[in-house]
Structures are given as structure tokens and as C-alpha cells.
Design a protein around this motif. Structure first.
Motif, mmCIF file in Angstrom:
data_model
loop_
_atom_site.group_PDB
_atom_site.id
_atom_site.type_symbol
_atom_site.label_atom_id
_atom_site.label_comp_id
_atom_site.label_asym_id
_atom_site.label_seq_id
_atom_site.Cartn_x
_atom_site.Cartn_y
_atom_site.Cartn_z
ATOM 1 N N LEU A 199 0.823 -1.207 0.000
ATOM 2 C CA LEU A 199 0.000 0.000 0.000
ATOM 3 C C LEU A 199 0.860 1.263 0.000
ATOM 4 C CD1 LEU A 199 -2.990 0.658 -0.074
ATOM 5 C CD2 LEU A 199 -2.962 0.838 2.417
ATOM 6 N N GLY A 200 2.005 1.204 0.686
ATOM 7 C CA GLY A 200 2.919 2.331 0.664
ATOM 8 C C GLY A 200 3.431 2.598 -0.742
ATOM 9 N N ALA A 201 3.683 1.526 -1.501
ATOM 10 C CA ALA A 201 4.146 1.670 -2.880
ATOM 11 C C ALA A 201 3.061 2.254 -3.769
ATOM 12 C CB ALA A 201 4.603 0.318 -3.414
ATOM 13 N N VAL A 202 1.824 1.821 -3.548
ATOM 14 C CA VAL A 202 0.698 2.366 -4.319
ATOM 15 C C VAL A 202 0.580 3.864 -4.076
ATOM 16 C CG1 VAL A 202 -1.820 2.372 -4.560
ATOM 17 C CG2 VAL A 202 -0.580 0.200 -4.432
ATOM 18 N N THR A 215 -6.822 2.829 -11.171
ATOM 19 C CA THR A 215 -7.201 1.858 -12.195
ATOM 20 C C THR A 215 -6.048 1.522 -13.136
ATOM 21 O OG1 THR A 215 -8.099 3.714 -13.474
ATOM 22 C CG2 THR A 215 -9.654 2.416 -12.151
ATOM 23 N N ASP A 216 -4.984 2.320 -13.104
ATOM 24 C CA ASP A 216 -3.814 2.055 -13.950
ATOM 25 C C ASP A 216 -2.824 1.092 -13.291
ATOM 26 O OD1 ASP A 216 -4.755 3.963 -15.798
ATOM 27 O OD2 ASP A 216 -3.738 5.592 -14.711
ATOM 28 N N ILE A 217 -3.011 0.853 -12.014
ATOM 29 C CA ILE A 217 -2.018 0.087 -11.241
ATOM 30 C C ILE A 217 -2.326 -1.404 -11.241
ATOM 31 C CG2 ILE A 217 -1.120 -0.319 -8.919
ATOM 32 C CD1 ILE A 217 -1.352 2.674 -8.420
ATOM 33 N N GLU A 218 -1.275 -2.177 -11.488
ATOM 34 C CA GLU A 218 -1.319 -3.630 -11.349
ATOM 35 C C GLU A 218 -0.322 -4.003 -10.251
ATOM 36 O OE1 GLU A 218 -2.484 -4.903 -15.917
ATOM 37 O OE2 GLU A 218 -0.391 -5.069 -15.272
ATOM 38 N N LEU A 219 -0.786 -4.708 -9.246
ATOM 39 C CA LEU A 219 0.010 -4.957 -8.047
ATOM 40 C C LEU A 219 0.208 -6.444 -7.797
ATOM 41 C CD1 LEU A 219 1.307 -4.106 -5.309
ATOM 42 C CD2 LEU A 219 -1.021 -3.991 -4.372
ATOM 43 N N LEU A 220 1.469 -6.873 -7.814
ATOM 44 C CA LEU A 220 1.816 -8.244 -7.436
ATOM 45 C C LEU A 220 2.475 -8.196 -6.066
ATOM 46 C CD1 LEU A 220 2.134 -11.272 -7.990
ATOM 47 C CD2 LEU A 220 4.316 -10.754 -9.125
ATOM 48 N N SER A 221 1.857 -8.834 -5.093
ATOM 49 C CA SER A 221 2.337 -8.824 -3.713
ATOM 50 C C SER A 221 2.731 -10.238 -3.307
ATOM 51 C CB SER A 221 1.242 -8.283 -2.786
ATOM 52 O OG SER A 221 1.649 -8.347 -1.437
ATOM 53 N N LEU A 222 3.995 -10.403 -2.922
ATOM 54 C CA LEU A 222 4.510 -11.725 -2.580
ATOM 55 C C LEU A 222 4.803 -11.822 -1.091
ATOM 56 C CD1 LEU A 222 7.023 -12.288 -5.535
ATOM 57 C CD2 LEU A 222 4.607 -12.936 -5.405
ATOM 58 N N GLY A 223 4.189 -12.803 -0.445
ATOM 59 C CA GLY A 223 4.452 -13.057 0.959
ATOM 60 C C GLY A 223 5.668 -13.949 1.123
ATOM 61 N N TYR A 262 -5.903 -6.808 2.899
ATOM 62 C CA TYR A 262 -7.317 -6.423 2.887
ATOM 63 C C TYR A 262 -7.512 -5.065 2.218
ATOM 64 C CZ TYR A 262 -11.769 -4.666 4.663
ATOM 65 O OH TYR A 262 -13.023 -4.118 4.751
ATOM 66 N N GLU A 263 -6.690 -4.093 2.590
ATOM 67 C CA GLU A 263 -6.823 -2.739 2.048
ATOM 68 C C GLU A 263 -6.532 -2.702 0.550
ATOM 69 O OE1 GLU A 263 -4.015 -1.006 4.653
ATOM 70 O OE2 GLU A 263 -5.461 -0.635 6.265
ATOM 71 N N CYS A 264 -5.535 -3.456 0.107
ATOM 72 C CA CYS A 264 -5.211 -3.496 -1.322
ATOM 73 C C CYS A 264 -6.317 -4.156 -2.127
ATOM 74 C CB CYS A 264 -3.894 -4.231 -1.543
ATOM 75 S SG CYS A 264 -2.432 -3.286 -1.049
ATOM 76 N N ASN A 265 -6.939 -5.187 -1.554
ATOM 77 C CA ASN A 265 -8.072 -5.813 -2.230
ATOM 78 C C ASN A 265 -9.227 -4.835 -2.407
ATOM 79 O OD1 ASN A 265 -7.009 -8.378 -2.668
ATOM 80 N ND2 ASN A 265 -7.655 -9.135 -0.664
ATOM 81 N N GLU A 266 -9.388 -3.950 -1.446
ATOM 82 C CA GLU A 266 -10.460 -2.960 -1.520
ATOM 83 C C GLU A 266 -10.144 -1.854 -2.523
ATOM 84 O OE1 GLU A 266 -13.490 -2.774 0.511
ATOM 85 O OE2 GLU A 266 -12.904 -4.889 0.580
ATOM 86 N N LEU A 267 -8.874 -1.490 -2.657
ATOM 87 C CA LEU A 267 -8.496 -0.325 -3.457
ATOM 88 C C LEU A 267 -8.038 -0.642 -4.877
ATOM 89 C CD1 LEU A 267 -6.472 1.711 -0.791
ATOM 90 C CD2 LEU A 267 -8.677 2.343 -1.774
ATOM 91 N N VAL A 268 -7.268 -1.712 -5.033
ATOM 92 C CA VAL A 268 -6.632 -1.992 -6.326
ATOM 93 C C VAL A 268 -7.353 -3.153 -7.015
ATOM 94 C CG1 VAL A 268 -4.473 -2.563 -7.489
ATOM 95 C CG2 VAL A 268 -4.429 -1.220 -5.371
#
Length: 320
Positions: A199-202, A215-223, A262-268
Motif C-alpha cells: 500500500l505504501g508503494a501504491v 485503475t492504472d495500477i497492477e500490483l503483485l504482492s509476494l508473501g 485487505y486494504e489493497c483488495n479494496e483499493l486496487v
């Protein structure tokens, strides 16, 4: 068609940094491209911060100084250099007593490896913008190592310093003193507040790229793997300082990561989160350098992620 803005975010998690690295190797195999060619911004916390620096650093401004394979080597052949494993009863007892008053591990091994891997490269020596997180306990403020600010006086830190600061996990490694951004700082692991830095990167991407929209952002998040069993015990309400001291780092890291997911799922809209579930508590310690633990994690990434057709389909769709 308007070009999408791709972000790669990598969680903290100690030696379990091998998890995202194995996924990243698979991405390079499937696409035929290097990671820095596929993303417009890479961010990481703690071990993820080390990986972010490693994926992007360059000596000549054209080619990466390190490869994914070289970074995998750091987590497979140098495990005990970073986190020496106490092999016998007396070593464990001595370590336990010492850790009551000092960090569990010396930073000497990690410092040496960071020097070998990153030499004198700085934030300005990156092929793609990066963000590495930390927290300044001297000034009580968030500290972000951002390559886009490397042209400003006092902000072009050495990559090895950024890596050491972001990985100074409380109770595991000592804090790190560094002059950065015009201040003398005492820095600790960014996982205390943003173990999943997506989320900080977004937020940074939206601020620093004129005209960019969510809507332009595609986010790959790796745990880096999580042990999903109950973190606390039934008598948790009666816990005091001693009881909380040992599990608090893991609880803190998992809680912040889950909240960010959770927040990224809501926003991105185009957000793909890939996380490994660790089902054996004996293999869940992020500082466990035993070969058996490393092999368990590697095998589980293979069976649960790389050979999972559903996850790979989602990944392929994301990378189109």
C-alpha cells in the motif's frame, strides 16, 4: 492502450525470503524477461527490502549486478552466516539467556554479506525505482529509502545501509545507526509497521507519477510464508512482558501484512497476492537456518505454488 503501472511488493520474513525468490525465478522462466523489465516499481520490507535492492542494483546503469539465482544462493548457502543455528543444548541455553538482554544474533555475518553483494552501490544505482522501508526510533518517524529521491542531498544511501536498516528486526538483530535525510537516525525493521509494503508503494506511485490513477495500477504482492495456526494461547489475557516478548514480532508482522492485503483488495482492482501457508510450527521460525527447514520451504513452494495450476494461471494472466 494506455500502459499499466506494475508494482512488485515483497514482504519481510527473514530466511523465508526464499519463498518470493523462487516465485520470481519462475516468473523470469515463464516470461523470458528479468524482473526489473516487468515492473515499474519494486518495494520491500526487511528480507523483501534486500531482495528489492538485489533485483534492481546495477554497476553500469544497463545490466543488473545480481541475478535471482545469486540471491537464492544468499538464502540457501549463507543461511547460517546470517542466523547461526544453535546445535546443542548448552548453546541453546546460553543463547536464550543472552537474548534476554541482547539481540538474538550478531549482525556481523549479515553485514559482511551485504558488503559482498552490494559493494558501494547506492539508491541511485538501480534499474527501476525501488522503496525500502524502515522505522526511525530516535526521531519516532517512518523512514523510506526511495531511489526517486536519491538526487536530493542526504538521501542517496548505500544499498547495503538500506538493507541493514530494513532488516534490523527487534529481538533478532541490533538497530542500525545512520545519517539519512539530514538526520541522525536509529533504524529498525520496517516490519514493525508495514511488513507488507504494497500500500505504501501504491501511495508513492500515485503521488510521484502525474496523471496515474488507481485503475492504472497492477500490483503483485509476494508473501514470505505464514503459519496460520492460532498465534496466541488460551491464557493470552494473562500474559505479561515476558510472555509477549517472544511471539510479538511474528504477530506484528502477520497482522500488518494481513491488514495491507485487505486494504489493497479494496483499493486496487488488479491485485494478486501470493502467500505460502506453513503447516508445521517447527518450520515456521523466520531465523531457522537448519537445512531441513530450508528444504521444507523450497519443497512446499514447489508443490503449493509453482505446481499449482490455479495460482500459475492467475500469475500468467497478471503478466500478460
Amino acid at each position: 492502450m494506455k500502459k499499466k503501472f506494475r508494482i512488485l511488493s515483497i514482504d519481510g520474513g527473514g530466511l523465508r525470503g526464499i519463498v518470493p525468490l523462487l516465485i520470481l525465478r519462475e516468473i523470469e522462466t515463464r516470461t523470458g524477461k528479468k524482473i526489473h523489465e516487468l515492473f515499474d516499481l519494486i518495494t520491500g520490507t526487511s528480507t523483501g527490502g534486500i531482495i528489492a535492492c538485489g533485483l534492481s542494483c546495477t554497476k553500469d546503469g544497463k545490466t543488473p549486478a545480481l541475478t535471482v539465482e545469486k540471491l537464492i544462493e544468499l538464502y540457501t548457502t549463507e543461511r547460517e552466516t546470517i542466523f547461526p543455528y544453535k546445535k546443542n543444548f548448552f548453546q541453546k541455553i546460553g543463547s536464550g539467556i543472552n537474548s534476554l538482554f541482547n539481540p538474538k544474533f550478531s549482525p556481523d555475518g549479515l553485514d559482511r554479506l551485504l558488503g559482498q553483494y552490494f559493494e558501494d552501490m547506492k539508491l541511485s544505482d538501480t534499474l527501476v525505482p525501488i522503496i525500502v522501508t524502515s522505522y526511525d526510533i530516535k526521531n519516532n518517524e517512518v523512514t523510506m529509502f526511495k531511489s526517486r529521491r536519491s538526487g536530493e542531498i542526504g538521501y542517496n544511501a548505500l544499498l547495503k545501509d538500506a538493507c541493514r536498516a530494513t532488516s534490523a528486526a527487534p529481538t533478532y538483530l541490533p538497530s542500525y545507526k545512520l545519517a539519512f535525510g539530514g538526520k541522525q537516525r536509529i533504524l529498525i525493521d520496517g516490519g514493525v509497521y508495514i511488513n507488507n509494503p504494497a500500500l505504501g508503494a501504491v501511495s508513492d506511485a500515485l503521488r510521484s507519477n502525474k496523471g496515474l490513477k488507481l485503475t492504472d495500477i497492477e500490483l503483485l504482492s509476494l508473501g514470505t510464508g505464514s503459519y496460520p495456526a492460532e498465534l496466541g494461547k488460551k491464557d493470552t489475557p494473562s500474559w505479561g512482558l515476558v510472555n509477549w516478548a517472544q511471539p510479538i514480532t511474528n504477530i506484528m508482522m502477520q497482522a500488518t501484512s494481513n491488514a495491507t492485503e485487505y486494504e489493497c483488495n479494496e483499493l486496487v482492482k488488479n491485485h494478486l497476492r501470493i502467500q505460502l501457508k506453513i503447516d508445521d510450527s517447527k518450520m515456521s521460525d523466520m531465523s531457522d537456518s537448519r537445512p531441513a527447514t530450508a528444504q521444507y520451504i523450497i519443497d512446499k513452494v514447489g508443490s503449493d505454488i509453482i505446481n499449482n495450476s490455479e495460482i500459475m494461471k492467475k500469475l500468467d494472466d497478471f503478466l500478460k
